[in-house]
Design an enzyme around this catalytic site. Structure first.
Site, short mmCIF file in Angstrom:
data_model
loop_
_atom_site.label_atom_id
_atom_site.label_comp_id
_atom_site.label_asym_id
_atom_site.label_seq_id
_atom_site.Cartn_x
_atom_site.Cartn_y
_atom_site.Cartn_z
N TYR A 25 61.73 80.33 -4.74
CA TYR A 25 62.16 78.97 -4.38
C TYR A 25 61.72 78.63 -2.96
O TYR A 25 61.23 77.53 -2.68
CB TYR A 25 63.68 78.85 -4.53
CG TYR A 25 64.22 77.56 -3.95
CD1 TYR A 25 63.89 76.33 -4.53
CD2 TYR A 25 65.02 77.56 -2.81
CE1 TYR A 25 64.37 75.13 -3.98
CE2 TYR A 25 65.50 76.37 -2.26
CZ TYR A 25 65.16 75.16 -2.85
OH TYR A 25 65.62 73.99 -2.30
N SER A 107 70.47 70.66 6.36
CA SER A 107 70.03 69.95 5.16
C SER A 107 71.22 69.28 4.48
O SER A 107 72.36 69.76 4.54
CB SER A 107 69.40 70.97 4.19
OG SER A 107 69.41 70.47 2.88
N GLN A 128 70.08 66.06 8.07
CA GLN A 128 69.12 65.45 7.15
C GLN A 128 69.87 64.82 5.98
O GLN A 128 70.86 65.36 5.48
CB GLN A 128 68.14 66.51 6.65
CG GLN A 128 67.13 66.01 5.63
CD GLN A 128 67.54 66.35 4.20
OE1 GLN A 128 68.11 67.41 3.96
NE2 GLN A 128 67.27 65.46 3.26
N TYR A 130 69.39 62.63 2.17
CA TYR A 130 68.64 61.97 1.10
C TYR A 130 69.42 60.71 0.78
O TYR A 130 70.63 60.65 1.02
CB TYR A 130 68.59 62.85 -0.15
CG TYR A 130 67.72 64.07 -0.04
CD1 TYR A 130 66.35 63.95 0.09
CD2 TYR A 130 68.27 65.35 -0.08
CE1 TYR A 130 65.54 65.08 0.18
CE2 TYR A 130 67.47 66.48 0.02
CZ TYR A 130 66.11 66.34 0.15
OH TYR A 130 65.31 67.44 0.24
N THR A 156 65.03 61.78 4.63
CA THR A 156 63.87 62.30 3.90
C THR A 156 63.48 61.32 2.79
O THR A 156 64.32 60.95 1.97
CB THR A 156 64.19 63.69 3.31
OG1 THR A 156 64.54 64.54 4.40
CG2 THR A 156 63.00 64.28 2.57
N ARG A 165 57.86 72.45 -9.39
CA ARG A 165 57.52 73.74 -8.79
C ARG A 165 57.56 74.76 -9.90
O ARG A 165 58.62 75.10 -10.43
CB ARG A 165 58.50 74.06 -7.67
CG ARG A 165 58.48 72.91 -6.65
CD ARG A 165 59.55 72.97 -5.62
NE ARG A 165 59.64 71.67 -4.94
CZ ARG A 165 60.72 71.21 -4.34
NH1 ARG A 165 61.81 71.95 -4.30
NH2 ARG A 165 60.71 70.04 -3.78
N LYS A 252 61.49 61.13 7.63
CA LYS A 252 60.76 62.38 7.31
C LYS A 252 59.99 62.22 6.00
O LYS A 252 60.58 61.83 4.98
CB LYS A 252 61.76 63.53 7.19
CG LYS A 252 61.15 64.86 6.74
CD LYS A 252 62.20 65.96 6.77
CE LYS A 252 61.63 67.33 6.48
NZ LYS A 252 61.46 67.60 5.06
N HIS A 276 56.72 67.83 2.91
CA HIS A 276 57.79 68.66 2.36
C HIS A 276 57.29 70.09 2.14
O HIS A 276 57.68 70.77 1.19
CB HIS A 276 58.29 68.05 1.05
CG HIS A 276 59.78 68.13 0.86
ND1 HIS A 276 60.63 67.08 1.09
CD2 HIS A 276 60.59 69.15 0.45
CE1 HIS A 276 61.87 67.44 0.83
NE2 HIS A 276 61.88 68.69 0.44
N ARG A 279 55.73 70.89 -1.30
CA ARG A 279 56.65 71.06 -2.43
C ARG A 279 56.80 69.79 -3.25
O ARG A 279 57.49 69.80 -4.26
CB ARG A 279 58.04 71.46 -1.89
CG ARG A 279 58.01 72.75 -1.13
CD ARG A 279 59.24 72.94 -0.25
NE ARG A 279 60.43 73.30 -0.97
CZ ARG A 279 60.72 74.51 -1.40
NH1 ARG A 279 59.86 75.50 -1.18
NH2 ARG A 279 61.84 74.78 -2.03
C1 LIG Z 1 63.30 76.39 0.57
C2 LIG Z 1 63.07 75.03 1.15
C3 LIG Z 1 64.07 74.07 1.03
C4 LIG Z 1 63.88 72.81 1.61
N1 LIG Z 1 64.90 71.92 1.57
C5 LIG Z 1 64.76 70.72 2.19
C6 LIG Z 1 65.85 69.81 2.22
O1 LIG Z 1 66.94 70.07 1.73
N2 LIG Z 1 65.63 68.61 2.84
C7 LIG Z 1 64.43 68.28 3.42
O2 LIG Z 1 64.28 67.19 3.97
N3 LIG Z 1 63.40 69.15 3.42
C8 LIG Z 1 63.54 70.35 2.83
N4 LIG Z 1 62.49 71.25 2.84
C9 LIG Z 1 61.25 70.90 3.54
C10 LIG Z 1 61.27 71.35 5.01
O3 LIG Z 1 62.17 70.59 5.77
C11 LIG Z 1 59.89 71.20 5.67
O4 LIG Z 1 59.41 69.91 5.46
C12 LIG Z 1 58.87 72.22 5.16
O5 LIG Z 1 59.49 73.45 4.87
C13 LIG Z 1 57.79 72.42 6.19
O6 LIG Z 1 56.79 73.26 5.72
P1 LIG Z 1 56.72 74.84 6.06
O7 LIG Z 1 57.82 75.48 5.32
O8 LIG Z 1 55.38 75.21 5.54
O9 LIG Z 1 56.84 74.99 7.54
C14 LIG Z 1 62.66 72.50 2.28
C15 LIG Z 1 61.67 73.48 2.39
C16 LIG Z 1 61.87 74.74 1.84
C17 LIG Z 1 60.79 75.78 2.00
#
Ligand SMILES: Cc1cc2nc3c(=O)[nH]c(=O)nc-3n(C[C@H](O)[C@H](O)[C@H](O)COP(=O)(O)O)c2cc1C
Length: 386
Positions: A25, A107, A128, A130, A156, A165, A252, A276, A279
């Site tokens: 994940y 988050s 953060q 949503y 976000t 995913r 974001k 993101h 993702r």
């Molecule tokens: C496991 C995971 C959970 C995430 N959950 C959120 C989230 O709840 N809210 C959000 O805005 N971004 C979320 N993100 C995105 C991160 O804030 C960020 O944009 C991203 O991880 C940046 O890329 P990097 O992991 O390659 O540094 C998540 C990323 C990961 C890896």
């Protein structure tokens, strides 16, 4: 801790410590993971300018973004469910951030609540959000942000639907609502994780802890919350939040100059250039490839923040040279957290600090201010992508 010399080491240790369903994940991206890979590899497009015979004895990584000076140019970005990766994961990360004098962003889908984090840390706190269909959940988060002295809300906007995913699909991450026999086997194969995370009872997602209609237990709640994200989100919602929230507001998930200008026009204090972490829209450009056009569009008026693919100090230096006011870490710090808890996050923050500091020195620079002043002239494009 000597085992963690690089973010890559933290990642390998995290893989050994976590049940596969959680490691995948964190580590995975959407569809073919093209954007996930490009976020990292597109940094290689730039080479760093080496300058010699400069006195670099005194160096500082202090950086000002979102209205405050911090000891480092990076903050901890929002990552959902971190309390499932390590016992009280959000608290551990927030403490490590405070010790390093950098902001921590909680988050919307965290195990801890804003109150939990505020009690445990006096550091700079961001939250953060949503836009959720059940607006009472959002209203509760904004009200909690006011109570907990949150300095910036980060909205976000790149999740109108959740990216597919495939690692999660295979593992059943989103469809699981309870512990199956297969999952139980994964859990007992990771006794250290099991003893830590599950010792405190069944983890719950903070914002719906008291809402029985979201079920019981983080897995069930996560599945329900994902369905709550508003598909009809528009600029009008952003304008509503701008009126509702008086503190700093960050948008974001911006990847184009046009969207950055619109966010500025609605009154955002900053945009966070982000896909993101690869993702969401697979095939979207890497964040480093669009950063220059967004900086050119709005960088003189509002802060341009950045995330995506940051695993090395050299990459952080490149993003700042391209005009980012500050950057957010995602997976890098979460690998540290899953590997060694608060110490693991501190270790990752220390090693990235050292990498940035050494890189500056070898470029003949003494501060982040000098780096940002030098800007793009400090980078050479190795080649042009078509
Ligand atoms: C496991 C995971 C959970 C995430 N959950 C959120 C989230 O709840 N809210 C959000 O805005 N971004 C979320 N993100 C995105 C991160 O804030 C960020 O944009 C991203 O991880 C940046 O890329 P990097 O992991 O390659 O540094 C998540 C990323 C990961 C890896």
């Amino acid at each position: 801790m000597k085992r963690i010399l690089t973010v890559g080491d933290a990642r390998r240790l995290a893989e050994r410590r976590l049940p596969k369903i959680f490691f995948d994940y964190i580590d995975g991206g959407s569809f073919s993971e093209t954007t996930l890979r490009a976020n990292e590899t597109d940094f290689d497009r730039y080479a760093l300018e080496q300058r010699v015979l400069v006195d670099v004895t005194d160096r500082s990584l202090e950086t000002t973004y979102l209205g405050r000076a911090h000891a480092r140019p990076f903050a901890l970005g929002p990552v959902g469910f971190t309390g499932l990766f390590h016992r009280r994961g959000e608290i551990a990360a927030a403490r490590a951030a405070q010790a390093t004098d950098i902001p921590f962003c909680l988050s919307n889908f965290a195990i801890a609540t804003l109150e939990d984090v505020r009690v445990a840390s006096r550091g700079t706190l961001y939250a953060q959000l949503y836009i959720l269909r059940d607006r009472s959940l959002m209203e509760a988060m904004v009200a909690a942000a006011e109570r907990c002295r949150v300095e910036a809300l980060i909205l976000t906007v790149d999740t109108a639907v959740t990216g597919v995913r495939e690692r999660d699909e295979r593992n059943g991450f989103r469809s699981l609502t309870g512990v199956t026999p297969g999952l139980a086997l994964q859990f007992v194969a990771r006794p250290r994780w099991f003893a830590g995370v599950l010792a405190g009872g069944l983890p719950q997602v903070g914002i719906v802890r008291d809402r029985s209609d979201f079920g019981r237990g983080a897995l069930q709640q996560a599945a329900k919350l994902s369905q709550q994200i508003e598909q009809g989100l528009t600029w009008a919602d952003l304008a509503w939040l701008r009126r509702r929230w008086r503190g700093r507001l960050v948008v974001k998930g911006i990847l184009s100059a046009d969207d950055a200008r619109r966010a500025r026009d609605v009154g955002a204090d900053a945009v966070l250039v982000s896909n993101h972490g690869g993702r969401q829209l697979d095939g979207a450009p890497s964040t480093v490839s669009v950063l220059p056009e967004i900086v050119a569009a709005v960088g003189g008026e509002i802060d341009v923040l950045f995330d995506g693919g940051l695993r090395r100090g050299t990459q952080i230096v490149k993003a700042l040279a391209l005009g980012a006011h500050g950057v957010f870490l995602g997976r890098s710090y979460v690998y540290g957290l899953a590997a060694e808890g608060e110490d693991g996050v501190r270790r990752v923050l220390d090693l990235l600090s050292t990498e940035v500091s050494v890189t500056l020195a070898l470029m003949g620079l003494r501060s982040i201010a000098e780096l940002r002043e030098g800007g793009r002239a400090l980078l050479r494009e190795r080649f042009r992508l078509p």
